[in-house]
Design an enzyme around this catalytic site. Structure first.
Site, PDB file in Angstrom:
ATOM      1  N   LYS A 175      70.539  41.362  75.759  1.00 28.31           N
ATOM      2  CA  LYS A 175      70.166  42.559  75.933  1.00 28.31           C
ATOM      3  C   LYS A 175      68.898  42.803  76.880  1.00 28.31           C
ATOM      4  O   LYS A 175      68.723  43.804  77.242  1.00 28.31           O
ATOM      5  CB  LYS A 175      69.376  42.914  74.348  1.00 28.31           C
ATOM      6  N   ARG A 233      58.300  40.558  61.711  1.00 24.86           N
ATOM      7  CA  ARG A 233      59.329  41.682  62.325  1.00 24.86           C
ATOM      8  C   ARG A 233      60.454  41.656  61.078  1.00 24.86           C
ATOM      9  O   ARG A 233      60.061  41.831  59.919  1.00 24.86           O
ATOM     10  CB  ARG A 233      59.829  41.401  63.680  1.00 24.86           C
TER      11      ARG A 233
HETATM   12  C1  LIG Z   1      65.926  39.455  71.450  1.00 22.35           C
HETATM   13  C2  LIG Z   1      66.278  38.817  70.331  1.00 22.35           C
HETATM   14  C3  LIG Z   1      66.533  37.064  70.614  1.00 22.35           C
HETATM   15  C4  LIG Z   1      66.446  36.650  71.865  1.00 22.35           C
HETATM   16  O1  LIG Z   1      65.019  36.403  72.271  1.00 22.35           O
HETATM   17  P1  LIG Z   1      64.530  35.870  73.684  1.00 22.35           P
HETATM   18  O2  LIG Z   1      63.289  35.742  73.279  1.00 22.35           O
HETATM   19  O3  LIG Z   1      64.921  36.626  74.842  1.00 22.35           O
HETATM   20  O4  LIG Z   1      65.334  34.459  73.656  1.00 22.35           O
HETATM   21  C5  LIG Z   1      66.943  36.280  69.396  1.00 22.35           C
HETATM   22  N1  LIG Z   1      67.098  37.094  68.149  1.00 22.35           N
HETATM   23  C6  LIG Z   1      66.752  38.157  67.885  1.00 22.35           C
HETATM   24  C7  LIG Z   1      66.887  38.934  66.502  1.00 22.35           C
HETATM   25  C8  LIG Z   1      66.481  38.959  68.870  1.00 22.35           C
HETATM   26  O5  LIG Z   1      66.168  40.434  68.641  1.00 22.35           O
END
Ligand SMILES: *Cc1c(COP(=O)(O)O)cnc(C)c1O
Length: 359
Positions: free
Chosen positions: A36, A131
Site C-alpha cells: 500500500k 488503532r
Molecule cells: C500498513 C500496514 C502494515 C505494514 O506496515 P509497515 O509499517 O509499512 O510495515 C501492516 N499491517 C497493517 C494492518 C497495516 O495497515
C-alpha cells in the site's frame, strides 16, 4: 525526458524483499509483503508476487481488484478491517482479511457462502496502539468461538498492529501477550491456530535481535522493505544488505537566483494559511524545482541526494532549494534527485502528474 519523475529500482526491491524474507524464514516467520505504501504500482507488485512472501497485503480493495485483473495470483491479504459494504468484493478478490468486528465477520461469512468460497479471517488484538483490534480479551474470545463455528470463513489466526497510531514500540512483552491470547483461544476452540501475526516493520527488529517469541510466525512488512528508512535512521539499526534507494524522485530546476533568505515586507500567511518562521541567513543562492506539495505533500520528507543542497520550503507546485553550498554549479534545466521516506513514496506513487520510470 519528462519531469517530475519517480524512479523505481526493481532489482533493488527484489534484493530487499529477499533479505527480509530470508531473515524471517530463519526465525520461522512468514512475510506478508505490504504494497500500500507505493499504491500498488504493478511492476513492483509483480516483484512481491514472484518472491517468497506468503501474501501480498494492502489496505484498499481497489488495489487488490487491480492486481487480480492484472493476473497476479498470489494470496491477497486485506489489511484494513473490511467495510460491510465491500464484503462481496473482499471474499471474491482477497483470500484473507484482518478483522475486529463480529458484524463484519458475519457479513464475510454470508458473502463467502453466496460466492461458494471460504474466506480466511485473522482477528486483531489491540495491545495498546489504539488503532484496530479487540481491546477486551473476552470479546476477542467470543468472536474467535463465533468465527470458528461459521461455515464459510476459516479462522486462520490472530494478529496485532503496533507503532501506527499510538507510536507503541513492539517488544518481547507485547509479543508474549499476543501469544498468550492465541493460546487462550486455542484452548477454547481445541486446536492450534496457523497464524500469529506479530505486526509490521516495527516488529522486525525483534527478528533481527533474535528476541521474537517462537510462536510468532507471521509479519506484515511494507516500509522496511520499500524504504528501509525508519529502522536505520529512526531506530539506529544497522540494516546491512538493504537498499534505501528503491524509490527516488527527480525533477527539473526552473529558476536559479541569489536571493535574501528572509522575506521582504509584512509577513502574514503562506499559501497554506500557515505562519512559518524564517531564519535570516543573508543572501544565498536559491533554486526552484518543478514540483510541490501537490506531489509530495510534505517537503521535510524528501531528502536531496547531493551534499550541499537543502529544502527551504514549498508551495503547491514550487519547491525552493538552498544550493549555496552545492558541489556542482546547478543551472536552470538541470535536474535534482531526492531520496524518499514512507510518506513521500506514498504521495508520489499516487501522483498523476508525474512519470514513473522503472530501472
Ligand atoms: C500498513 C500496514 C502494515 C505494514 O506496515 P509497515 O509499517 O509499512 O510495515 C501492516 N499491517 C497493517 C494492518 C497495516 O495497515
Amino acid at each position: 525526458m519528462k519531469y517530475p519523475k519517480l524512479k523505481v529500482s526493481l532489482d533493488k526491491l527484489t534484493a530487499n524483499i529477499n533479505c527480509v524474507t530470508e531473515k524471517c524464514a530463519a526465525a520461522g516467520i512468514k512475510v506478508c509483503g505490504v504494497v500500500k505504501g507505493f499504491n500498488g504500482l504493478m511492476p513492483a507488485v509483480e516483484r512481491f508476487a514472484a518472491s517468497d512472501c506468503s501474501q501480498i497485503g494492502t489496505s484498499r480493495m481497489t488495489q487488490i481488484i487491480d492486481f487480480r485483473n492484472h493476473g497476479i495470483d498470489a494470496e491477497m491479504l486485506l489489511l484494513r478491517i473490511p467495510m460491510i459494504s465491500e464484503a462481496e468484493d473482499v471474499v471474491r478478490y482477497a483470500d484473507m482479511s484482518l478483522n475486529s468486528e463480529p458484524a463484519v465477520v458475519k457479513a464475510l461469512d454470508e458473502a463467502a457462502g453466496k460466492a461458494g468460497k471460504v474466506h480466511k479471517v485473522i482477528l486483531m488484538a489491540d495491545l495498546g496502539d489504539l488503532r484496530e483490534g479487540f481491546w477486551d480479551a473476552e470479546q476477542l474470545l467470543d468472536c474467535a468461538v463465533m468465527t470458528e463455528n461459521l461455515d464459510n470463513v476459516h479462522f486462520a489466526g490472530i494478529g496485532t498492529n503496533l507503532g501506527c497510531y499510538g507510536s507503541i514500540k513492539p517488544d518481547t512483552g507485547k509479543m508474549e501477550q499476543l501469544v498468550e491470547l492465541a493460546e487462550m483461544i486455542e484452548e477454547r476452540i481445541g486446536r492450534r491456530l496457523e497464524i500469529i501475526s506479530g505486526g509490521a516493520t516495527s516488529s522486525y527488529p525483534l527478528v533481527l535481535s533474535g528476541q521474537m517469541p517462537e510462536r510468532i510466525n507471521h509479519l506484515r512488512i511494507g516500509e522496511g522493505i520499500i524504504c528501509s528508512y525508519d529502522l536505520p535512521v529512526l531506530w539506529g539499526l544497522d540494516m546491512e544488505g538493504m537498499s534505501d534507494e528503491i524509490f527516488t524522485f527527480e525533477t527539473e530546476i526552473v529558476e536559479v537566483k541569489d536571493k535574501p533568505t528572509h522575506p521582504v515586507g509584512e509577513i502574514f500567511v503562506d499559501a497554506f494559511g500557515q505562519r512559518p518562521v524564517y531564519e535570516d541567513r543573508g543572501i544565498r543562492k536559491r533554486a526552484i524545482a518543478a514540483a510541490g506539495k501537490l506531489d509530495f505533500a510534505l517537503n521535510d520528507k524528501i531528502f536531496p541526494a547531493e551534499e550541499g543542497i537543502s529544502v527551504v520550503g514549498s508551495s503547491s507546485d514550487h519547491l525552493i532549494l538552498d544550493i549555496e553550498d552545492a558541489e556542482r554549479d546547478i543551472k536552470t534545466g538541470d535536474t535534482v534527485t531526492f531520496r524518499l521516506s514512507y510518506p513521500s513514496v506514498m504521495y508520489l506513487s499516487n501522483d498523476r502528474y508525474l512519470d514513473v520510470e522503472y530501472i
